[in-house]
Design a protein around this motif. Structure first.
Motif, PDB file in Angstrom:
ATOM      1  N   ASN A   9      -7.525 -39.915  36.873  1.00 16.44           N
ATOM      2  CA  ASN A   9      -7.205 -39.231  35.918  1.00 16.44           C
ATOM      3  C   ASN A   9      -7.960 -38.374  35.593  1.00 16.44           C
ATOM      4  N   PHE A  10      -7.617 -37.279  35.489  1.00 23.32           N
ATOM      5  CA  PHE A  10      -8.172 -35.834  35.027  1.00 23.32           C
ATOM      6  C   PHE A  10      -8.336 -34.478  34.121  1.00 23.32           C
ATOM      7  N   GLN A  11      -8.772 -34.340  33.279  1.00 22.41           N
ATOM      8  CA  GLN A  11      -8.752 -33.593  31.729  1.00 22.41           C
ATOM      9  C   GLN A  11      -9.068 -32.203  32.624  1.00 22.41           C
ATOM     10  N   GLN A  12      -9.008 -31.279  31.546  1.00 25.82           N
ATOM     11  CA  GLN A  12      -9.754 -30.243  31.288  1.00 25.82           C
ATOM     12  C   GLN A  12     -10.941 -29.896  31.403  1.00 25.82           C
ATOM     13  N   ILE A  13     -10.911 -30.504  30.412  1.00 26.35           N
ATOM     14  CA  ILE A  13     -13.326 -30.693  30.861  1.00 26.35           C
ATOM     15  C   ILE A  13     -14.159 -31.595  32.631  1.00 26.35           C
ATOM     16  N   VAL A  73     -10.732 -38.921  27.432  1.00 23.42           N
ATOM     17  CA  VAL A  73     -10.352 -38.729  26.379  1.00 23.42           C
ATOM     18  C   VAL A  73      -9.930 -37.944  25.610  1.00 23.42           C
ATOM     19  N   TYR A  74      -9.371 -37.609  24.153  1.00 29.21           N
ATOM     20  CA  TYR A  74      -8.277 -37.074  23.975  1.00 29.21           C
ATOM     21  C   TYR A  74      -7.995 -37.879  22.510  1.00 29.21           C
ATOM     22  N   CYS A  75      -7.960 -36.658  21.218  1.00 37.10           N
ATOM     23  CA  CYS A  75      -8.070 -37.056  19.833  1.00 37.10           C
ATOM     24  C   CYS A  75      -6.572 -36.629  19.127  1.00 37.10           C
ATOM     25  N   ASN A  76      -5.717 -36.731  18.843  1.00 36.90           N
ATOM     26  CA  ASN A  76      -5.235 -36.543  17.620  1.00 36.90           C
ATOM     27  C   ASN A  76      -5.307 -36.503  16.171  1.00 36.90           C
ATOM     28  N   TYR A 119      -7.932 -41.670  22.212  1.00 34.58           N
ATOM     29  CA  TYR A 119      -7.013 -42.125  22.909  1.00 34.58           C
ATOM     30  C   TYR A 119      -7.885 -42.278  24.383  1.00 34.58           C
ATOM     31  N   TYR A 120      -7.979 -42.961  25.151  1.00 36.01           N
ATOM     32  CA  TYR A 120      -9.220 -43.635  26.209  1.00 36.01           C
ATOM     33  C   TYR A 120      -8.130 -43.496  26.976  1.00 36.01           C
ATOM     34  N   ILE A 121      -7.833 -43.668  28.185  1.00 36.37           N
ATOM     35  CA  ILE A 121      -7.464 -43.892  29.388  1.00 36.37           C
ATOM     36  C   ILE A 121      -8.156 -44.226  30.658  1.00 36.37           C
ATOM     37  N   GLN A 122      -8.222 -45.066  31.165  1.00 33.87           N
ATOM     38  CA  GLN A 122      -9.564 -45.413  32.326  1.00 33.87           C
ATOM     39  C   GLN A 122      -8.727 -46.679  33.126  1.00 33.87           C
ATOM     40  N   GLY A 123      -8.180 -45.837  33.877  1.00 29.74           N
ATOM     41  CA  GLY A 123      -7.966 -46.676  34.913  1.00 29.74           C
ATOM     42  C   GLY A 123      -6.105 -46.509  34.705  1.00 29.74           C
ATOM     43  N   ASP A 124      -5.089 -47.857  35.051  1.00 33.50           N
ATOM     44  CA  ASP A 124      -4.299 -47.436  34.558  1.00 33.50           C
ATOM     45  C   ASP A 124      -3.888 -47.850  33.167  1.00 33.50           C
ATOM     46  N   TYR A 125      -4.866 -48.672  32.339  1.00 29.97           N
ATOM     47  CA  TYR A 125      -5.021 -48.713  30.885  1.00 29.97           C
ATOM     48  C   TYR A 125      -5.396 -47.714  30.071  1.00 29.97           C
ATOM     49  N   TYR A 126      -4.864 -47.434  28.504  1.00 28.67           N
ATOM     50  CA  TYR A 126      -4.514 -47.094  27.688  1.00 28.67           C
ATOM     51  C   TYR A 126      -4.757 -47.232  26.505  1.00 28.67           C
ATOM     52  N   LEU A 127      -5.816 -46.758  25.599  1.00 27.71           N
ATOM     53  CA  LEU A 127      -6.544 -47.467  24.553  1.00 27.71           C
ATOM     54  C   LEU A 127      -5.929 -46.358  23.139  1.00 27.71           C
ATOM     55  N   ALA A 128      -6.021 -47.142  22.349  1.00 27.53           N
ATOM     56  CA  ALA A 128      -5.885 -46.119  21.036  1.00 27.53           C
ATOM     57  C   ALA A 128      -6.763 -46.480  20.030  1.00 27.53           C
ATOM     58  N   PHE A 129      -7.288 -45.746  19.870  1.00 34.26           N
ATOM     59  CA  PHE A 129      -8.171 -46.448  18.375  1.00 34.26           C
ATOM     60  C   PHE A 129      -8.702 -45.423  17.076  1.00 34.26           C
ATOM     61  N   GLY A 181      -4.293 -50.095  19.513  1.00 41.36           N
ATOM     62  CA  GLY A 181      -3.339 -50.508  20.810  1.00 41.36           C
ATOM     63  C   GLY A 181      -3.710 -50.480  21.889  1.00 41.36           C
ATOM     64  N   LEU A 182      -3.343 -50.781  22.966  1.00 43.99           N
ATOM     65  CA  LEU A 182      -3.409 -51.025  24.157  1.00 43.99           C
ATOM     66  C   LEU A 182      -2.409 -51.323  24.976  1.00 43.99           C
ATOM     67  N   TYR A 183      -2.802 -50.399  26.119  1.00 42.68           N
ATOM     68  CA  TYR A 183      -0.929 -50.280  27.315  1.00 42.68           C
ATOM     69  C   TYR A 183      -1.326 -50.059  28.692  1.00 42.68           C
ATOM     70  N   ASN A 184      -0.669 -50.774  29.471  1.00 45.23           N
ATOM     71  CA  ASN A 184      -0.561 -50.556  30.802  1.00 45.23           C
ATOM     72  C   ASN A 184       0.342 -49.178  31.137  1.00 45.23           C
ATOM     73  N   TRP A 185      -0.030 -47.602  31.376  1.00 49.17           N
ATOM     74  CA  TRP A 185       0.661 -46.364  31.073  1.00 49.17           C
ATOM     75  C   TRP A 185       1.134 -46.786  32.808  1.00 49.17           C
ATOM     76  N   LYS A 186       0.457 -47.300  33.503  1.00 51.28           N
ATOM     77  CA  LYS A 186       1.345 -46.457  34.737  1.00 51.28           C
ATOM     78  C   LYS A 186       2.832 -47.823  34.856  1.00 51.28           C
ATOM     79  N   LYS A 187       2.304 -49.506  34.292  1.00 55.57           N
ATOM     80  CA  LYS A 187       3.896 -49.544  34.311  1.00 55.57           C
ATOM     81  C   LYS A 187       4.925 -49.122  32.943  1.00 55.57           C
ATOM     82  N   ASP A 188       4.375 -48.717  31.724  1.00 50.87           N
ATOM     83  CA  ASP A 188       4.863 -49.445  30.345  1.00 50.87           C
ATOM     84  C   ASP A 188       4.793 -47.217  30.368  1.00 50.87           C
TER      85      ASP A 188
END
Length: 624
Positions: free
Chosen positions: A515-519, A550-553, A558-568, A575-582
């Motif tokens: 996972n790679f972002q602009q920062i 990490v980004y915000c809207n 929203y926080y992505i770590q490995g295969d998981y995606y957390l909304a806070f 919310g927590l999702y396995n974004w690679k599978k889902d």
């Protein structure tokens, strides 16, 4: 029926009519942006009414007083005429913002706030493009006109009484009591009911799926809620200093064993080149370049607007505020970005943007960030290539850019921000019909900018500096739409291509799936060049083992770590999702994977608090 009762019923009817218009404008917002939302159900309507009533109460408290204040002067024709016209005009003005956002949402991904419409550097963009917006989206203007006419027709008028009786003391007391009650009900509605805290923009996440907040909110609420909000950033304090530093530390120490590689660095920021527009036949040159580059397959933008991208890419400052960093009250904070770091290594530094000078405050940012030179539309030298609306067409401006690079002493660091794939998406007459139209309005201009990029490289390859240059490409953000469902999720709206291309190093090629972002771009460039430095960076180098984004809207993190995606949001995980599978984020794992959610929440809280403290304490550098 006495006159006071008549005017009270009149007020109620007028407020109910406004509430109905808010709901109807939400329906229009949904149908014209249906692909951006998962559904429109009873929960959405319930949440929408709550925010609508809050906005209407905020705006109309003065009219509650004007309608219900005791006194026979209220029943005179002139007073009632003034009251009707002012009620209509002020409410219509705010209702208009709902219709503006029907289209503007496609470019920002969120409801407009007061800071968005008043940000320094945005005035030219907003007012300069209004004519083209009206031509392109004329049907929204017609729809608003119909609503305006119907609003006036159905807005009830006070029928003048045959006689006005003198107010008795008891009646006067009753009327004052009723006025106080009405004000109390209005204040209660404005705060969202019997809540511990007043209703906030971020509370919209309670009433729908991730990414549906804009459908539940209304633009007047977002504008009014941010009208008196002076802070650009939400206060965050979860840990003491010792705990905080043990969880997350933004200080990066680069101490390479190899000698510095003084390559030129060219960062090209591509307007709206989100994943939904790349690798699908619209960008043949960039697609071919990806195969020769070090490509970050899981690249993410840090924001949803161009003004967010520049500090993220060039200074490693994420977009986690209510306002963009460039236009915030912290815009003059000391920053230790690429221009200053590379200038210390002997680099000439410059920033290029083909739009009118002052656009999005990029020229001011260039000064604060430490660039030696800024080149906008005013500095352009070449054949007449103004697109008539926005700035210099990309092909000509890129050639100007290339020529200027050849005039700079090496090593140089320069960044170019393209503009032609920005609304109104104009393509030069000589190229009409040359590029695929695609299924969205932007894709023809995406093809043109990709062609302009090819022409730039044809010229650049002939220059003496070419083989000694690291080229970095990143989109600023995604575009207004996507053909695939995965492009339209809250995750898909941040997926962008990021790639490093070094023509002198054929080994620096491949696909990085972290996972790679602009920062992450700034520390990665410095690491690649073997530059020794200590810096504050909220990103990480491409050589790091860390794997987060990490980004915000609109108040949700929203926080992505490995295969998981957390909304806070609202200080809790939602919310927590396995974004690679889902990939469509259908299966919320929050209750079944509590351990993962808690661990991710801990890091995210530390990240947010660190950002808050660093920004508010002007500590984005290590200077004492």
């Amino acid at each position: 029926m006495n006159n006071y009762k008549k005017v009270s019923i009149l007020l109620l009817k007028r407020l109910l009519l406004v509430t109905l218009i808010y709901q109807l404008s939400r329906v229009a917002f949904y149908f014209m942006n249906a692909t951006s939302f998962q559904n429109f159900n009873l929960t959405t309507i319930k949440g929408g009414i709550l925010f609508d009533l809050a906005a209407i109460a905020y705006l109309n408290i003065i009219f509650v007083v004007a309608h219900l204040i005791p006194g026979n002067f209220k029943y005179t024709p002139n007073y009632q005429k003034w009251l009707k016209i002012s009620f209509y005009s002020i409410n219509l003005l705010l209702i208009a913002t709902n219709f503006i956002d029907i289209i503007y949402y496609r470019f920002t991904g969120k409801r407009s706030t007061f800071s968005m419409i008043t940000a320094k550097g945005m005035e030219h963009e907003i007012f300069g493009l209004i004519p083209s917006f009206l031509m392109q989206f004329w049907y929204v203007g017609v729809l608003f006109l119909i609503f305006s006419v119907l609003f006036w027709i159905f807005l009830p008028t006070f029928k003048q009484p045959n006689s006005i009786e003198k107010l008795q003391k008891n009646e006067l007391i009753k009327q004052y009591g009723f006025l106080i009650l009405a004000i109390a009900i209005g204040l209660l509605a404005s705060r969202g009911g019997f809540r511990k805290k007043p209703l906030k923009i971020v509370d919209a996440v309670v009433y729908g799926e991730l990414g549906n907040s804009a459908l539940i909110l209304n633009t007047p609420f977002c504008i009014l809620k941010t009208l008196v909000k002076k802070e650009d950033i939400e206060k965050a304090h979860y840990f003491n200093e010792k705990e905080l530093i043990s969880i997350y530390n933004p200080i990066i120490n680069l101490n390479p064993s190899k000698p510095i590689t003084k390559k030129n660095v060219v960062v090209i920021i591509l307007e709206s080149f989100g994943n939904e527009n790349v690798g699908r036949g619209y960008t043949p040159f960039l697609d071919s370049l990806i195969t020769k580059s070090y490509y970050f397959k899981n690249g993410f933008a840090n924001g949803i607007a161009s003004i967010d991208a520049v500090p993220s890419i060039l200074s490693s400052i994420p977009s986690l505020m209510n306002n963009s960093f460039i236009s915030s009250s912290f815009s003059l904070n000391k920053i230790h970005g690429l221009p200053i770091i590379l200038e210390k290594e002997g680099y000439n530094t410059s920033f290029f943007h083909g739009a009118f000078n002052g656009s999005q405050n990029f020229d001011q940012y260039a000064k604060v960030a430490g660039f030696d030179h800024y080149y906008g539309k005013d500095e352009y030298i070449g054949k007449e290539s103004f697109d008539g609306k926005w700035g210099i067409y990309d092909e000509e401006f890129m050639q100007f850019f290339c020529n200027k690079l050849s005039s700079f002493k090496q090593p140089f660091f320069s960044s170019l921000f393209t503009i032609s794939s920005h609304n109104p998406y104009k393509v030069p007459e000589k190229y009409k019909g040359k590029f695929p139209k695609g299924n969205t309005k932007i894709q023809e201009s995406i093809g043109y900018t990709d062609f302009a990029l090819r022409q730039f490289f044809k010229t650049a390859k002939k220059q003496s500096w070419y083989n000694n240059t690291l080229f970095v490409f990143s989109s600023d953000h995604t575009s207004s739409g996507g053909e695939l469902a995965k492009d339209r999720t809250i995750l898909g709206r941040f997926r962008i291509p990021i790639l490093f291309f070094d023509p002198s190093d054929p080994k620096f090629v491949g696909v990085n799936e972290n996972n790679f972002q602009q920062i992450d771009i700034m520390p990665s460039i410095l690491d690649y060049l073997n530059i020794k430095t200590d810096m504050v960076s909220f990103g990480k180098s491409f050589r790091s083992k860390n794997n987060f984004v990490v980004y915000c809207n609109q108040g949700t993190y929203y926080y992505i770590q490995g295969d998981y995606y957390l909304a806070f949001a609202n200080n809790q995980s939602i919310g927590l999702y396995n974004w690679k599978k889902d990939i469509l984020l259908k299966n919320n794992l929050l209750k079944t994977n509590e351990k993962i959610a808690n661990k991710m929440s801990l890091f995210l809280k530390a990240y947010i608090q660190t950002f808050y403290e660093r920004v508010t304490n002007d500590a984005l550098t290590l200077e004492k």
